[in-house]
Design a protein around this motif. Structure first.
Motif: not given
Length: 277
Positions: A66-73, A2-9
């Motif tokens: 909170a758990g349930g995230v394997d990788v943050v991209l 499971k992945a969480a995605l992060y974007c920033r400008v």
């Protein structure tokens, strides 16, 4: 996985191709599709990478805890932060929850070569931020030396901002005259405040704001009403401090102001306010 995605400008990057939020999120989604990763959350910020005090990043950190995230991209390492120390803090924090931190431009492994390459990328991002900040500072200094007002354009009470200059506000400047006249006649600042409040005169904060002693004191001590706006009177140093609230460590940006020597100030002429010197 499971992945969480992060974007920033940041403000400076919004106009750059390759860094829009939409472009970043689409790139990350394609990566997840190609590598059998399930997207469980998408987070974004429109903020500088110099601080960890960001709404989207805070929400991401809460989701990881909170758990349930394997990788943050993220698309690039500097999307997480332009400070190497911040990148390390996030990596260690996420690791405690069994979550890895990954950018698509990472070297790709935990070998000494990989760690070295990633460290170089972090330092390059820090250098780029410093170079951008210095370019911005020099640009503002040149603007001031050309006699233009530098900043957001919010003018002192009695003026308005347009075309890089202050102009006399015919509706509010008479109020400034009244303030100076009352003080010159010997009225205490408190009496001036009460007079303005009784007559319902809008304060610099608008109709809902209230006049106060500090506002009046700042007005009568300002050189702007005598024809000169000073640029570069203060310099700001930004640091990141960490505090623990309700068992959660939070990183906040702290700005410290320091007054520069007078010889470093730049004088910018402004229209005559009609206040005698």
């Amino acid at each position: 996985m499971k992945a969480a995605l992060y974007c920033r400008v940041s403000t400076e990057e919004q106009a750059k191709s390759g860094y829009s939020l939409r472009q970043q999120i689409e790139t990350l989604r394609r990566y997840c599709d190609a590598h059998d990763l399930e997207v469980v959350g998408e987070f974004e910020d429109r903020a500088s990478g110099a601080s960890l005090d960001r709404l989207g990043l805070d929400a991401l950190r809460d989701a990881v805890s909170a758990g349930g995230v394997d990788v943050v991209l993220a698309q690039d390492r500097d999307r997480f932060s332009r400070e190497p120390a911040h990148h390390y803090v996030l990596g260690e924090e996420f690791l405690q929850h069994g979550t890895s931190l990954k950018a698509l431009n990472d070297y790709g492994d935990d070998s000494p070569e990989g760690v070295l390459t990633d460290g170089i990328l972090d330092q390059l991002a820090k250098f780029e931020r410093a170079k951008t900040a210095e370019r911005t500072r020099r640009g503002r200094m040149r603007k001031a030396q050309e006699g233009k007002i530098v900043g957001t354009g919010k003018a002192p009470y009695g003026f308005y901002y347009a075309d890089d200059h202050y102009h006399v506000d015919p509706d509010r400047m008479p109020i400034i005259h009244e303030i100076f006249e009352m003080v010159a006649d010997g009225h205490p600042i408190y009496a001036v405040v009460q007079h303005l409040r009784r007559n319902g005169i809008p304060s610099p904060r608008g109709a809902d704001g209230k006049w106060g002693r500090t506002t009046i004191r700042n007005i009568i001590l300002s050189d702007t009403y005598l024809g000169t706006f000073w640029w570069g009177k203060e310099k700001r140093a930004t640091t990141t401090v960490s505090v623990v609230e309700n068992g959660v460590r939070i990183y906040r940006k702290k700005v410290k102001k320091e007054k520069r020597p007078r010889e470093e100030w730049t004088a910018i002429s402004v229209p005559d306010s009609g206040i005698p010197s």
